[in-house]
Write a protein that holds these residues in place. Structure first.
Motif, PDB file in Angstrom:
ATOM      1  N   SER A  51      -4.748  -1.282  13.545  1.00  0.00           N
ATOM      2  CA  SER A  51      -3.626  -2.152  13.185  1.00  0.00           C
ATOM      3  C   SER A  51      -3.474  -2.189  11.673  1.00  0.00           C
ATOM      4  CB  SER A  51      -3.894  -3.580  13.681  1.00  0.00           C
ATOM      5  OG  SER A  51      -4.047  -3.564  15.061  1.00  0.00           O
ATOM      6  N   GLY A  52      -2.247  -2.183  11.229  1.00  0.00           N
ATOM      7  CA  GLY A  52      -1.992  -2.316   9.805  1.00  0.00           C
ATOM      8  C   GLY A  52      -2.141  -1.022   9.026  1.00  0.00           C
ATOM      9  N   CYS A  53      -2.267   0.126   9.711  1.00  0.00           N
ATOM     10  CA  CYS A  53      -2.431   1.385   8.986  1.00  0.00           C
ATOM     11  C   CYS A  53      -1.086   1.988   8.624  1.00  0.00           C
ATOM     12  CB  CYS A  53      -3.258   2.379   9.780  1.00  0.00           C
ATOM     13  SG  CYS A  53      -2.392   3.080  11.190  1.00  0.00           S
ATOM     14  N   GLY A  54      -0.004   1.430   9.098  1.00  0.00           N
ATOM     15  CA  GLY A  54       1.322   1.930   8.725  1.00  0.00           C
ATOM     16  C   GLY A  54       1.946   2.849   9.757  1.00  0.00           C
ATOM     17  N   LYS A  55       1.371   2.914  10.961  1.00  0.00           N
ATOM     18  CA  LYS A  55       1.921   3.850  11.947  1.00  0.00           C
ATOM     19  C   LYS A  55       3.285   3.395  12.462  1.00  0.00           C
ATOM     20  CE  LYS A  55      -1.202   2.101  15.611  1.00  0.00           C
ATOM     21  NZ  LYS A  55      -1.557   0.819  14.960  1.00  0.00           N
ATOM     22  N   SER A  56       3.465   2.082  12.648  1.00  0.00           N
ATOM     23  CA  SER A  56       4.785   1.595  13.054  1.00  0.00           C
ATOM     24  C   SER A  56       5.800   1.740  11.923  1.00  0.00           C
ATOM     25  CB  SER A  56       4.708   0.125  13.472  1.00  0.00           C
ATOM     26  OG  SER A  56       3.920   0.003  14.630  1.00  0.00           O
ATOM     27  N   THR A  57       5.315   1.594  10.686  1.00  0.00           N
ATOM     28  CA  THR A  57       6.192   1.769   9.532  1.00  0.00           C
ATOM     29  C   THR A  57       6.742   3.189   9.500  1.00  0.00           C
ATOM     30  OG1 THR A  57       4.851   0.178   8.339  1.00  0.00           O
ATOM     31  CG2 THR A  57       6.318   1.563   7.023  1.00  0.00           C
ATOM     32  N   PHE A  58       5.857   4.162   9.772  1.00  0.00           N
ATOM     33  CA  PHE A  58       6.323   5.548   9.805  1.00  0.00           C
ATOM     34  C   PHE A  58       7.404   5.715  10.872  1.00  0.00           C
ATOM     35  CE2 PHE A  58       6.040   9.653  12.020  1.00  0.00           C
ATOM     36  CZ  PHE A  58       6.600  10.455  11.035  1.00  0.00           C
ATOM     37  N   LEU A  59       7.171   5.112  12.037  1.00  0.00           N
ATOM     38  CA  LEU A  59       8.147   5.239  13.122  1.00  0.00           C
ATOM     39  C   LEU A  59       9.485   4.616  12.732  1.00  0.00           C
ATOM     40  CD1 LEU A  59       7.435   6.569  15.866  1.00  0.00           C
ATOM     41  CD2 LEU A  59       7.815   4.333  16.871  1.00  0.00           C
ATOM     42  N   ASN A  60       9.439   3.490  12.017  1.00  0.00           N
ATOM     43  CA  ASN A  60      10.676   2.844  11.566  1.00  0.00           C
ATOM     44  C   ASN A  60      11.427   3.703  10.549  1.00  0.00           C
ATOM     45  OD1 ASN A  60      10.526   0.591  13.188  1.00  0.00           O
ATOM     46  ND2 ASN A  60       9.371  -0.615  11.697  1.00  0.00           N
ATOM     47  N   ILE A  61      10.675   4.410   9.700  1.00  0.00           N
ATOM     48  CA  ILE A  61      11.332   5.327   8.752  1.00  0.00           C
ATOM     49  C   ILE A  61      11.980   6.467   9.532  1.00  0.00           C
ATOM     50  CG2 ILE A  61      10.955   6.975   6.869  1.00  0.00           C
ATOM     51  CD1 ILE A  61       8.682   5.153   5.894  1.00  0.00           C
ATOM     52  N   LEU A  62      11.226   7.004  10.484  1.00  0.00           N
ATOM     53  CA  LEU A  62      11.733   8.109  11.295  1.00  0.00           C
ATOM     54  C   LEU A  62      12.972   7.689  12.091  1.00  0.00           C
ATOM     55  CD1 LEU A  62      11.556  10.903  12.535  1.00  0.00           C
ATOM     56  CD2 LEU A  62       9.644  10.151  13.933  1.00  0.00           C
ATOM     57  N   ALA A  63      12.984   6.438  12.542  1.00  0.00           N
ATOM     58  CA  ALA A  63      14.126   5.948  13.321  1.00  0.00           C
ATOM     59  C   ALA A  63      15.309   5.589  12.424  1.00  0.00           C
ATOM     60  CB  ALA A  63      13.707   4.724  14.138  1.00  0.00           C
ATOM     61  N   GLY A  64      15.121   5.671  11.119  1.00  0.00           N
ATOM     62  CA  GLY A  64      16.207   5.355  10.196  1.00  0.00           C
ATOM     63  C   GLY A  64      16.410   3.862  10.000  1.00  0.00           C
ATOM     64  N   LEU A  65      15.411   3.061  10.359  1.00  0.00           N
ATOM     65  CA  LEU A  65      15.552   1.604  10.245  1.00  0.00           C
ATOM     66  C   LEU A  65      15.070   1.104   8.895  1.00  0.00           C
ATOM     67  CD1 LEU A  65      14.309   0.612  13.820  1.00  0.00           C
ATOM     68  CD2 LEU A  65      16.666   0.721  13.002  1.00  0.00           C
TER      69      LEU A  65
END
Lengths: 290, 282
Positions: A51-65
Motif C-alpha cells: 500500500s502506498g507504493c504508487g501503483k494506483s497512481t500509475f493506473l490513474n495516470i494511465l487512465a488519463g485521470l
C-alpha cells in the motif's frame, strides 16, 4: 505465454514521475520516479506492491485521470489523453452510480458514445449475461452483494469495447471465497475477449494466479523493481495454487517484496502512516494459503 | 407486497422494506392510524371547549365549528379562489425562481472551489439579512405590486436552495466523476448525468426547506401591502372583527403550506426512488 513475447508493446511508460507539491519542503513529495514499464498487446500484467507504493497512481495516470509531472506514457504510440477511448477502468468498490440501475450503469459508456438506445440495450445485456447478472439488470447497485457489484463494474468497463482494461484492486474489498471465484471468472472473460489487462493488487497470490507477468513495485518513490514471468499453463483453475511452480513463484515475489519493505522501513520516504510490518501483515491477509 | 415477492424469487437480493409491508386493515395498522389521530382530535376538542365553556372569550377564540362554517361559506360564495390563487401564484412563482437561481449558482459555486472561497463571506452575510427587513427596499425598487411580494419570497427561499446545492455538489464523490471520465464523458455529461443526480438528495432537502420559508414570506408580504391573498384575508378579517374568518384564513394557510410540503416530498420520493433501502444496506 512465450508466444506473447513477440507481440508489440501496447502501453509504454518511460521515466514517468509524479510529485505533489509539499508545503514543508521545496522538493515536494515524490509518488513515482523513474517509472518504466512496457505492457504487451493482449497480455495480462499485474502491478504488485505494498500500500502506498504508487501503483494506483500509475493506473490513474494511465487512465488519463491524473497528469504526470514528467516522463512519457503512450498507448499504441499515442498520449493517454488521445487514447482514452481505448481504455476501460474498474475501480475498487463503490464506483457504480447508485442512482442508475445495473442495466443503466452498464450502458453509461455507450450513452457517452451516443450509441442508439436499442443497441445500448443489446450490448448491455450481452455483457450482463457474460458476468451472469442479466437477471439483476433492473436492480440498483445497493441491492447487490459486493461481489455482484464488482461483476457489474467489469461489465460496465467492457461494454463499450475498450482495448485495454485497467483494474485498480477490483477485488480488494471482497471476502476470500468471493475473491477467488471472481478471479476465476475474470480469467474466463479475459480468455474470451483477448484484451490487454493491467491489474493492480497487493495480493501476491492474486497477481500470480491471474497474470502472464507480474511487475513488482518498490516504493519511496514508486518504480518498477522487477518483472516476474509467470510461465504457468492456461486455462488456469484453483488447483494451480497448490502446484510447486506456483508456490516457487510466490516465494520469489515475496522475497522481492519483503526486501523492498525492509528498505522502505529503514528510510522513511513516505509519511510514516503504516510500517513495513503492517504491509507484510496485509499481504498475508489477502492470501488464504499463506 | 412487491418486496416480498422479489425477496422470495431472488434469495441473494437484500430485501427492501420488508418490515413495512403489512396487510391493510391489520390490527397493527389500525393502531398506527389511531395513534396518529389522537393528538389532532384532542386538540380540536380542547379548542372547541375553551370558548364554549367560557374559559376563553369567544370574541378572541372562535370555536372550530364556527371556523368550519366560515370556511364553507368562503368556498360557497367563491371568494376563496381569489385569495387562494393569488397566494398560490405568488408563492409558486417565487419558489420556482428561487430554485432556478439557487441551483444554477449553487452548481457554479460548488464546482469552482475558488469562486466559492471568494463568495462564501458574502453569502454568509447576505443570508442573515431578513427578507422582511428588505421589504422596504424591494418596495422602493419594484413598487407596491406583485413583483415586490414575489421578490421577498425569492429572497427567503433562495438561500436554503443555494447552500444545499453548494454542499451537495461539493460532496459528490471523486470516484463517480473519475468513473465517468474514464469512460470518456464530456463535462456536460458529467454535470447533467453524474453531479446533478449525485447532489440531488441534498438539493431536494434545500427545496423542501425553501417551500416552508416561502409560505412564511408569503404571509408577511401579503400582510404588509396586498388587496388579495390568504395573508391579506386573515389580517383584513381581524381588522373588521370577523374573527371566525380570521381563523379560517389561518387554517387555510396551514393547509396550503401542508399541501406545498406534501407536493415537494412527493417530488422528492419520485426523484429519489433509487435510494429506497440505501440507508440500511450502505
Amino acid at each position: 505465454m512465450t508466444a506473447r513475447e513477440h507481440l508489440p508493446d501496447k502501453i509504454v511508460a518511460r521515466d514517468l514521475a509524479l510529485s505533489y507539491p509539499n508545503a514543508a519542503s521545496d522538493s515536494g513529495h515524490a509518488v513515482l520516479k523513474g517509472f518504466d514499464l512496457s505492457v504487451r498487446d493482449g497480455e495480462f500484467l499485474s502491478l504488485l506492491g505494498p500500500s502506498g507504493c504508487g501503483k494506483s497512481t500509475f493506473l490513474n495516470i494511465l487512465a488519463g485521470l491524473v497528469p504526470q509531472s514528467s516522463g512519457d506514457i503512450r498507448v499504441d504510440g499515442e498520449p493517454v489523453s488521445a487514447a482514452r477511448h481505448k481504455l476501460g477502468v474498474v475501480f475498487q468498490g463503490y464506483a457504480l452510480f447508485p442512482w442508475r440501475t445495473v442495466r443503466k450503469n452498464v450502458e453509461t459508456g455507450l450513452e457517452i458514445r451516443r450509441v442508439s438506445r436499442a443497441q445500448r440495450r443489446a450490448e448491455a445485456e450481452h455483457y450482463l449475461r457474460l458476468v451472469g447478472l442479466l437477471d439483476f439488470a433492473d436492480h440498483y447497485p445497493h441491492q447487490l452483494s459486493g461481489g455482484m457489484r464488482q461483476r457489474v463494474a467489469i461489465a460496465r468497463a467492457l461494454a463499450y469495447g475498450p482495448e485495454v482494461l485497467l483494474m485498480d484492486e477490483p477485488f480488494g474489498a471482497l471476502d476470500a471465497q468471493t475473491r477467488e471465484s471472481l478471479q476465476q471468472e475474470l480469467l474466463g472473460i479475459w480468455e474470451k475477449n483477448a484484451k490487454t489487462v493491467v491489474f493492480v493488487t497487493h495480493s501476491i497470490d492474486e497477481a500470480i494466479f491471474l497474470s502472464d507477468r507480474v511487475a513488482v513495485m518498490g516504493r519511496g518513490p514508486g518504480r518498477v523493481k522487477e518483472i516476474i514471468d509467470v510461465d504457468l499453463p492456461r486455462p488456469r483453475d484453483a488447483s494451480l495454487r497448490h502446484c510447486a511452480a506456483f508456490i516457487a513463484l510466490r516465494q520469489r515475489a515475496w522475497e522481492s517484496l519483503s526486501t523492498e519493505l525492509a528498505h522502505a522501513h529503514s528510510h522513511s520516504y513516505a509519511p510514516p502512516v503504516r510500517t513495513a510490518r503492517d504491509s507484510i501483515a496485509e499481504i498475508y491477509a489477502g492470501e488464504p494459503h499463506a | 407486497m412487491r418486496e416480498e415477492t422479489s425477496a422470495r424469487d431472488l434469495p441473494m437480493l437484500i430485501s427492501v422494506n420488508a418490515g413495512r409491508a403489512r396487510l391493510p386493515g391489520s390490527p397493527a395498522r389500525l393502531s398506527v392510524a389511531f395513534e396518529r389521530c389522537v393528538a389532532l382530535v384532542g386538540f380540536v376538542v380542547l379548542w372547541e371547549l375553551l370558548p364554549r365553556l367560557g374559559i376563553v372569550s369567544a370574541a378572541y377564540l372562535s370555536p372550530p365549528s364556527d371556523v368550519a362554517v366560515a370556511i364553507v361559506r368562503l368556498f360557497g360564495n367563491g371568494e376563496v379562489w381569489k385569495h387562494l390563487s393569488a397566494s398560490a401564484i405568488r408563492s409558486i412563482s417565487g419558489l420556482l425562481l428561487a430554485i432556478a437561481g439557487g441551483v444554477v449558482s449553487g452548481f457554479a459555486l460548488g464546482w469552482f472551489r475558488r469562486a466559492e472561497r471568494i463568495a462564501d463571506p458574502l453569502y454568509q452575510l447576505l443570508r442573515q439579512v431578513s427578507a422582511f427587513a428588505l421589504f422596504p427596499v424591494f418596495m422602493l425598487f419594484l413598487g407596491i405590486g406583485e413583483s415586490s411580494k414575489i421578490a421577498i419570497i425569492v429572497w427567503a427561499a433562495f438561500w436554503p436552495v443555494l447552500l444545499n446545492t453548494i454542499s451537495g455538489v461539493k460532496q459528490v464523490e471523486r470516484i463517480f466523476i473519475d468513473g465517468a471520465r474514464s469512460m470518456g464523458a464530456s463535462q456536460g455529461f458529467i454535470f447533467a448525468k453524474v453531479v446533478l443526480p449525485a447532489a440531488l438528495p441534498e438539493i431536494l432537502t434545500g427545496i423542501r426547506i425553501a417551500g416552508a420559508y416561502s409560505i412564511t414570506a408569503l404571509v408577511a408580504a401579503e400582510m404588509i401591502g396586498a388587496r388579495s391573498g390568504l395573508g391579506f384575508y386573515t389580517l383584513n378579517s381581524q381588522e373588521t372583527f370577523q374573527i371566525p374568518d380570521m381563523y379560517a384564513g389561518i387554517v387555510l394557510l396551514a393547509l396550503f403550506g401542508l399541501s406545498i410540503n406534501q407536493g415537494l416530498s412527493l417530488l422528492e420520493r419520485r426523484l429519489l426512488r433509487w435510494r429506497v433501502g440505501l440507508a440500511q444496506n450502505g
